[in-house]
Design a protein around this motif. Structure first.
Motif, PDB file in Angstrom:
ATOM      1  N   UNK A   1      16.671   2.651   8.506  1.00 38.61           N
ATOM      2  CA  UNK A   1      17.359   3.885   8.130  1.00 38.61           C
ATOM      3  C   UNK A   1      17.177   4.143   6.637  1.00 38.61           C
ATOM      4  N   UNK A   2      17.192   3.071   5.842  1.00 40.70           N
ATOM      5  CA  UNK A   2      16.962   3.207   4.406  1.00 40.70           C
ATOM      6  C   UNK A   2      15.563   3.766   4.155  1.00 40.70           C
ATOM      7  N   UNK A   3      14.589   3.207   4.874  1.00 36.34           N
ATOM      8  CA  UNK A   3      13.200   3.661   4.734  1.00 36.34           C
ATOM      9  C   UNK A   3      13.111   5.161   4.999  1.00 36.34           C
ATOM     10  N   UNK A   4      13.695   5.593   6.115  1.00 39.18           N
ATOM     11  CA  UNK A   4      13.635   7.011   6.486  1.00 39.18           C
ATOM     12  C   UNK A   4      14.379   7.874   5.471  1.00 39.18           C
ATOM     13  N   UNK A   5      15.597   7.462   5.134  1.00 35.55           N
ATOM     14  CA  UNK A   5      16.428   8.276   4.245  1.00 35.55           C
ATOM     15  C   UNK A   5      15.813   8.363   2.850  1.00 35.55           C
ATOM     16  N   UNK A   6      15.300   7.241   2.339  1.00 31.56           N
ATOM     17  CA  UNK A   6      14.758   7.230   0.984  1.00 31.56           C
ATOM     18  C   UNK A   6      13.515   8.126   0.892  1.00 31.56           C
ATOM     19  N   UNK A   7      12.684   8.098   1.931  1.00 26.45           N
ATOM     20  CA  UNK A   7      11.509   8.970   1.933  1.00 26.45           C
ATOM     21  C   UNK A   7      11.887  10.439   2.071  1.00 26.45           C
TER      22      UNK A   7
ATOM     23  N   UNK B   1       0.793  -1.224   0.000  1.00 27.85           N
ATOM     24  CA  UNK B   1       0.000   0.000   0.000  1.00 27.85           C
ATOM     25  C   UNK B   1       0.828   1.277   0.000  1.00 27.85           C
ATOM     26  N   UNK B   2       1.872   1.310   0.841  1.00 30.53           N
ATOM     27  CA  UNK B   2       2.682   2.526   0.909  1.00 30.53           C
ATOM     28  C   UNK B   2       3.366   2.801  -0.423  1.00 30.53           C
ATOM     29  N   UNK B   3       3.817   1.705  -1.063  1.00 30.07           N
ATOM     30  CA  UNK B   3       4.501   1.864  -2.345  1.00 30.07           C
ATOM     31  C   UNK B   3       3.538   2.410  -3.401  1.00 30.07           C
ATOM     32  N   UNK B   4       2.277   1.957  -3.343  1.00 28.28           N
ATOM     33  CA  UNK B   4       1.287   2.436  -4.317  1.00 28.28           C
ATOM     34  C   UNK B   4       1.008   3.922  -4.120  1.00 28.28           C
ATOM     35  N   UNK B   5       0.960   4.322  -2.840  1.00 25.09           N
ATOM     36  CA  UNK B   5       0.779   5.733  -2.520  1.00 25.09           C
ATOM     37  C   UNK B   5       1.872   6.557  -3.187  1.00 25.09           C
ATOM     38  N   UNK B   6       3.101   6.047  -3.030  1.00 23.45           N
ATOM     39  CA  UNK B   6       4.269   6.736  -3.562  1.00 23.45           C
ATOM     40  C   UNK B   6       4.270   6.706  -5.090  1.00 23.45           C
TER      41      UNK B   6
ATOM     42  N   UNK C   1      13.656  -5.208 -14.544  1.00 27.40           N
ATOM     43  CA  UNK C   1      12.410  -5.562 -15.226  1.00 27.40           C
ATOM     44  C   UNK C   1      11.195  -5.100 -14.433  1.00 27.40           C
ATOM     45  N   UNK C   2      11.217  -5.366 -13.116  1.00 27.02           N
ATOM     46  CA  UNK C   2      10.086  -4.972 -12.271  1.00 27.02           C
ATOM     47  C   UNK C   2       9.936  -3.453 -12.254  1.00 27.02           C
ATOM     48  N   UNK C   3      11.069  -2.718 -12.167  1.00 33.45           N
ATOM     49  CA  UNK C   3      11.009  -1.251 -12.176  1.00 33.45           C
ATOM     50  C   UNK C   3      10.347  -0.749 -13.449  1.00 33.45           C
ATOM     51  N   UNK C   4      10.759  -1.327 -14.579  1.00 39.85           N
ATOM     52  CA  UNK C   4      10.247  -0.832 -15.858  1.00 39.85           C
ATOM     53  C   UNK C   4       8.754  -1.120 -15.998  1.00 39.85           C
ATOM     54  N   UNK C   5       8.330  -2.302 -15.542  1.00 46.07           N
ATOM     55  CA  UNK C   5       6.899  -2.626 -15.615  1.00 46.07           C
ATOM     56  C   UNK C   5       6.097  -1.616 -14.790  1.00 46.07           C
ATOM     57  N   UNK C   6       6.563  -1.365 -13.556  1.00 47.21           N
ATOM     58  CA  UNK C   6       5.836  -0.429 -12.690  1.00 47.21           C
ATOM     59  C   UNK C   6       5.850   0.975 -13.292  1.00 47.21           C
ATOM     60  N   UNK C   7       6.977   1.370 -13.869  1.00 44.39           N
ATOM     61  CA  UNK C   7       7.057   2.708 -14.461  1.00 44.39           C
ATOM     62  C   UNK C   7       6.101   2.860 -15.646  1.00 44.39           C
ATOM     63  N   UNK C   8       5.989   1.810 -16.440  1.00 50.26           N
ATOM     64  CA  UNK C   8       5.054   1.875 -17.570  1.00 50.26           C
ATOM     65  C   UNK C   8       3.623   2.042 -17.050  1.00 50.26           C
ATOM     66  N   UNK C   9       3.280   1.263 -16.014  1.00 54.31           N
ATOM     67  CA  UNK C   9       1.937   1.380 -15.433  1.00 54.31           C
ATOM     68  C   UNK C   9       1.704   2.796 -14.899  1.00 54.31           C
ATOM     69  N   UNK C  10       2.701   3.344 -14.217  1.00 50.71           N
ATOM     70  CA  UNK C  10       2.584   4.716 -13.709  1.00 50.71           C
ATOM     71  C   UNK C  10       2.382   5.697 -14.856  1.00 50.71           C
TER      72      UNK C  10
ATOM     73  N   UNK D   1      11.129   3.427  -3.843  1.00 49.22           N
ATOM     74  CA  UNK D   1      10.570   2.072  -3.721  1.00 49.22           C
ATOM     75  C   UNK D   1      11.660   1.014  -3.772  1.00 49.22           C
ATOM     76  N   UNK D   2      12.573   1.176  -4.710  1.00 52.09           N
ATOM     77  CA  UNK D   2      13.631   0.174  -4.869  1.00 52.09           C
ATOM     78  C   UNK D   2      14.507   0.116  -3.623  1.00 52.09           C
ATOM     79  N   UNK D   3      14.886   1.293  -3.104  1.00 50.35           N
ATOM     80  CA  UNK D   3      15.761   1.313  -1.926  1.00 50.35           C
ATOM     81  C   UNK D   3      15.075   0.645  -0.737  1.00 50.35           C
ATOM     82  N   UNK D   4      13.808   1.000  -0.511  1.00 49.70           N
ATOM     83  CA  UNK D   4      13.106   0.447   0.652  1.00 49.70           C
ATOM     84  C   UNK D   4      12.945  -1.062   0.491  1.00 49.70           C
ATOM     85  N   UNK D   5      12.480  -1.481  -0.685  1.00 43.43           N
ATOM     86  CA  UNK D   5      12.264  -2.922  -0.899  1.00 43.43           C
ATOM     87  C   UNK D   5      13.570  -3.684  -0.728  1.00 43.43           C
TER      88      UNK D   5
END
Lengths: 258, 300
Positions: A179-185, A34-39, A119-128, A86-90
């Motif tokens: 820390x990654x979660x905080x820094x990436x956001x 859910x958080x990733x979709x928000x982003x 591949x996953x990044x590109x699929x999500x980017x196309x959808x966005x 998203x990539x950093x947090x995941x």
């Protein structure tokens, strides 16, 4: 005759099949969160609609129509949110939960893991892009660059993905998951506000010239140049290329798998 | 194998016969996981040679990995993934996987339903990790503490599965600090302590010793500290007396009527009331205790 259920028959699946499986799995998990979709979708769409409405209400001045300036900026923001945040947090949590260690003992080589992630990044980017473009058209967006403009935008988005993804991996490879979660956001928020990604650098007054070295401004500039009037923005593309090289060196040097 | 100044595994020589279950038995911190991870190619030994299926686990890792199955001690999945999804994914990385449904069924993973990995119980995560290690039909399987945190039912299921794998032709190396697990499962046991091999053999060979048996003496009140010494003096000969805990002693020596009579006489003389006085084979726990002076469950 009894068949042996677990008779050894070891072997890796073909490389392509492994990469597809990895990309499919990562896409599915990204979209489930859910958080990733928000982003990935909600914030960019809100920024686009809010920006266009605000420009109308407040009579903001751009060189071009507000929706034509804002839509490429929101597309750039979407690339940044997926390829970096998203990539950093995941990846940070993949390391924390030992997933990277476990895949390290599977037949999937590191190159396959990286290919799956891309591949996953590109699929999500196309959808966005599909969602954002649809909202943009609804608001009266008219990209003016034609086919050349779209091709240039794709080049900018790919270079931007490379730059932000390598930086995101470097971040996730060094810091703990939280820390990654905080820094990436935080970085995402700062760049969205002050990084000339949504709005052109001319909106930042005297600071505009200095901002051009940021990957966020470079990505925004290249998409605006491509989609507003089909121009090749060479300097921003070079800036993105430089960040991609720097990020890859950092990630290769500092990424820890466990 | 060293971490900083601490040597975790030192001068450890062990071989694993094909088609068998080999247990690496030792207390927590003995170097079991380090040994396994060196075989899996996660760690590069500072000295010595490791060959797994004839391959160097670091230099020839890409060739080795498809042939082995690995069960890590913890973790190893996405935090938000469902158990069957994760298993299906690992299966997709292999050429000829075991049907996922079969493993889900055998290991009771259907009870995990749609729960994400991070909210599964420790035992469920263990069973998933085992399924992930097995699904690629490995010829060699490394399992690190497979039943730690499992309930008794799941332990039995795990033992049955590992036995079946061995019977179907796989080679299994498992680490454990449960002696009953080593005794029940293993064809060969390597006992290690502080990174060194201290004994090797089948469970039978390790627990048998010619003409020697054990007598276990458990009393109602804690022994006085001098008890082992005074009992040994009373028994004489080759008898050994090892304290196990404040209320029990292990006597190793000829388990005959004379020894029993002497133990009873000693009890009478010292005014202690035996609660249990039993004769029997040594267990692996006893072997470990006698070799190191410490129990398997004790920390280093």
């Amino acid at each position: 005759m009894t068949t042996k259920t677990f008779a050894p028959a070891p072997g890796a699946a073909p490389f392509g099949r492994m990469v597809r499986a990895q990309a499919r799995m990562e896409t599915r998990l990204l979209l489930r969160n859910g958080e990733q979709l928000l982003l990935a979708v909600v914030i960019p769409v809100l920024a686009l609609v809010g920006g266009v409405v605000a420009a109308r209400q407040l009579d903001l001045e751009f060189d071009h129509r507000a929706v034509d300036v804002l839509t490429p900026g929101v597309l750039a923001l979407a690339v940044m949110s997926t390829a970096f945040t998203s990539l950093a947090i995941a990846t940070g949590f993949e390391r924390r939960y030992g997933l990277l260690k476990r895949l390290g003992a599977s037949p999937l080589p590191r190159s396959g893991l990286l290919a799956g992630k891309i591949g996953a990044l590109l699929v999500v980017e196309v959808l966005q892009a599909v969602v954002i473009a649809a909202v943009g058209f609804g608001l009266g967006w008219r990209p003016d660059g034609g086919v050349a403009g779209i091709a240039l935008a794709v080049v900018g988005a790919l270079l931007g993905t490379a730059a932000f993804a390598s930086l995101g991996l470097a971040l996730a490879g060094v810091l703990r998951a939280e820390a990654t979660l905080a820094a990436a956001n935080l970085v995402y928020l700062l760049l969205m506000m002050g990084g000339a990604v949504l709005l052109p650098r001319s909106s930042y007054g005297g600071a505009g010239a200095a901002l051009q070295v940021l990957p966020s401004a470079a990505l925004g500039d290249s998409l605006r140049a491509a989609l507003i009037d089909g121009q090749l923005a060479l300097v921003p593309l070079l800036v993105l290329g430089a960040w991609a090289v720097a990020g890859s060196v950092l990630a290769a040097r500092f990424f820890r798998w466990e | 194998m060293r971490y900083g100044a601490k040597t975790a595994v030192d001068d450890l020589s062990l071989t694993v016969p094909r088609g068998s279950i080999t247990a690496v038995l030792g207390p927590n911190g003995a170097g079991k996981t380090t040994t396994l991870e060196t075989c899996e190619g996660y760690r590069r030994p500072q000295a010595g040679t490791v060959r797994v299926l004839g391959l160097d686990p670091v230099r020839e890792r890409r060739e080795l990995l498809p042939r082995i199955g690995v069960m890590l001690q913890s973790g190893g999945a996405w935090s938000g993934v469902r158990a069957d999804e994760m298993l299906r994914h690992i299966a997709a990385l292999h050429a000829d996987p075991v049907p996922v449904e079969l493993l889900v069924d055998r290991l009771g993973l259907d009870e995990c339903g749609r729960t994400p990995y991070r909210r599964l119980s420790g035992g469920q995560q263990q069973r998933l990790a085992l399924a992930m290690a097995v699904v690629g039909r490995p010829e060699l399987l490394f399992v690190d503490e497979p039943t730690a945190g499992m309930d008794p039912g799941a332990r039995r299921t795990t033992w049955e599965l590992l036995n079946e794998l061995r019977d179907d032709g796989a080679t299994i190396v498992l680490t454990t600090h449960y002696m009953d697990e080593a005794e029940r499962l293993a064809d060969l046991v390597h006992v290690i302590d502080r990174g060194r091999l201290i004994a090797s053999g089948s469970p039978f060979e390790l627990t048998r010793s010619k003409g020697v048996s054990t007598i276990r003496l458990v009393v109602t009140e804690p022994f006085p500290p001098t008890a082992p010494e005074s009992l040994r003096a009373a028994l004489g000969g080759d008898t050994e007396v090892t304290p196990i805990n404040p209320q029990s002693l292990l006597i190793t020596g000829p388990a005959d009527a004379t020894t029993l009579a002497k133990v009873s006489a000693w009890c009478e003389e010292h005014g202690v009331l035996p609660e249990t006085l039993s004769l029997g084979q040594r267990t692996l726990e006893d072997v470990f205790l006698q070799l190191t002076g410490r129990g398997l469950e004790e920390e280093q």
